[in-house]
Design an enzyme around this catalytic site. Structure first.
Site, short mmCIF file in Angstrom:
data_model
loop_
_atom_site.label_atom_id
_atom_site.label_comp_id
_atom_site.label_asym_id
_atom_site.label_seq_id
_atom_site.Cartn_x
_atom_site.Cartn_y
_atom_site.Cartn_z
N CYS A 128 -6.87 1.11 12.52
CA CYS A 128 -8.24 0.56 12.12
C CYS A 128 -9.04 0.16 12.98
CB CYS A 128 -8.09 -0.75 11.16
SG CYS A 128 -6.50 -0.52 10.01
N SER A 186 0.85 -1.23 0.08
CA SER A 186 -0.07 0.00 0.04
C SER A 186 0.97 1.27 0.10
CB SER A 186 -0.87 -0.07 1.33
OG SER A 186 -1.71 1.15 1.39
N1 PLP Z 1 -2.51 -4.86 6.11
C1 PLP Z 1 -1.69 -4.37 6.71
C2 PLP Z 1 -0.79 -5.23 7.74
C3 PLP Z 1 -1.91 -2.96 7.15
O1 PLP Z 1 -1.29 -2.44 8.34
C4 PLP Z 1 -3.02 -2.30 6.66
C5 PLP Z 1 -3.20 -1.02 6.88
O2 PLP Z 1 -3.14 -0.45 8.24
C6 PLP Z 1 -3.62 -2.82 5.44
C7 PLP Z 1 -3.54 -4.21 5.27
C8 PLP Z 1 -4.46 -2.01 4.65
O3 PLP Z 1 -4.07 -1.12 3.76
P1 PLP Z 1 -4.71 0.20 3.41
O4 PLP Z 1 -4.98 1.01 4.37
O5 PLP Z 1 -4.01 0.52 2.18
O6 PLP Z 1 -6.20 -0.62 2.93
#
Ligand code: PLP
Length: 375
Positions: A320, A197
């Site tokens: 999140c 990302s």
């Molecule tokens: N996977 C991990 C380990 C993450 O830390 C995050 C974001 O915090 C994501 C996936 C999701 O990425 P995005 O924010 O681009 O959707």
């Protein structure tokens, strides 16, 4: 001066990345699918961005697919791989400390008849052999993150991918590499799909990639005009793809950067040694970019806001989960008093010793003032 130490949540957009975005928005407005020169010019920029990212992973440009974010890449890979193999198997193996974009996607597969085997961390670490030992002739997918977003715990997914294929060569292996991309080196080995990302490495939010090994069988989850070879239809976000590539270029010195960040982490760990209420939750072998610790006796949110008033920004868990208890620390079965007082510090390339010093000063003050308030 702002001391931003929450780079696992997101990072500030770098000048170079912002410039690359602006250049496209200003001068390359064409649709890359258009056959005339304005479209072709835009398409060349987009394909260059793809080449930069492919080179960073040591794969072919045609194995890189742009998406809207890491979450989308994880959804696409997990649904796409499991559904494409449903005719012969129904087992999915996942670690117990995945990001919600993996965990919730795997959970959703249960409604489609898949069985999910979850491998819990022990002392914060997942043992590769635990995953490997569960692979059976019915395993359609193994999905594991390389770097955990809450503690920085590392998992050797390339090794796991090779071993999984030795047991069942049809099993798909997906790696969530969002917290590791351009911070840890990776040998793609037998990994089939991998997500990253932009906003974790100083590019804008809203751009991600999915690496997909050439020839890999993935069931589409999105339908439309057939962009990104039909895997991810939708008019391309050239500006953010170019912003992502510019940020990748800035992170190229993975080893040098890791050394710099490891020095900051060592300074922080040493400083935390003076507090008798601090417990380090990150395993020894974690990435230099993340340090999770508990500041026992004080709720995470209280300390977080106390530090915020001093322009020091850290997190109480993953961004999140918005204040919910840490999924990873709970999976580690830490006592409530440690989970409720956990602080995550995550470094980015812009951080300096001043940031660490400001954090340690803030914690010292917190220890004194909050203690007074408690009396
Ligand atoms: N996977 C991990 C380990 C993450 O830390 C995050 C974001 O915090 C994501 C996936 C999701 O990425 P995005 O924010 O681009 O959707």
């Amino acid at each position: 001066m702002v001391h931003y130490l929450d780079n696992a949540a997101t990072t500030p957009v770098s000048e170079k990345s912002a410039e690359a975005v602006m250049e496209i928005l200003r001068d390359y407005y064409g649709n890359p699918s258009s056959l005339y020169s304005i479209g072709i010019k835009a398409s060349k920029k987009y394909e260059h961005a793809r080449e930069v990212i492919a080179e960073s992973l040591g794969c072919r440009p045609e194995e890189i697919f742009f998406t809207g974010c890491g979450t989308e890449s994880n959804n696409l890979a997990i649904f796409g791989a499991a559904r494409a193999r449903k005719a012969w198997g129904n087992e999915v193996i996942v670690t117990g400390y995945e990001h919600p974009s993996v965990q919730n996607t795997v959970d959703a597969l249960k409604d489609e008849g898949f069985e999910v085997i979850t491998i819990a961390p022990k002392n914060g670490v997942i043992e590769p052999e635990e995953i490997i030992s569960h692979v059976s002739p019915k395993t359609v997918l193994v999905t594991a993150m390389m770097v955990n977003n809450e503690t920085g715990a590392m998992l050797d997914v390339p090794y796991i991918s090779k071993k999984v294929k030795e047991i069942n060569k049809r099993t798909a292996v997906h790696c969530d590499f969002v917290q590791g991309y351009m911070k840890e080196k990776i040998d793609l080995a037998a990994i089939d799909t991998l997500s990253a990302s932009g906003h974790k490495i100083n590019a804008p939010k809203g751009i991600g990639i999915l690496y997909m090994r050439k020839g890999f069988n993935l069931r589409k989850t999105q339908f439309g005009g057939g962009q990104e070879k039909g895997i991810r239809s939708g008019t391309e976000n050239i500006a953010f793809a170019c912003g992502f590539a510019a940020a990748v270029e800035e992170h190229k010195d993975i080893e040098g950067n890791a050394r710099k960040i490891a020095a900051l982490k060592a300074m922080l760990t040493e400083g935390l040694g003076e507090f008798d209420n601090v417990t380090i939750n990150s395993p020894e072998s974690s990435t230099p970019y993340v340090l999770n610790f508990s500041f026992e006796g004080y709720r995470s949110e209280t300390v977080l806001h106390f530090l915020e008033a001093r322009d020091v920004y850290v997190s109480s868990g993953s961004a999140c989960s918005k204040g919910e208890r840490s999924h990873t620390l709970e999976a580690m079965k830490l006592p409530s008093k440690l989970v409720d007082s956990a602080i995550r510090v995550s470094f980015g390339l812009q951080n300096t010793e001043d940031d660490v010093k400001a954090l340690l000063d803030g914690l010292r003050e917190a220890g004194q003032s909050l203690m007074k308030a408690k009396r």
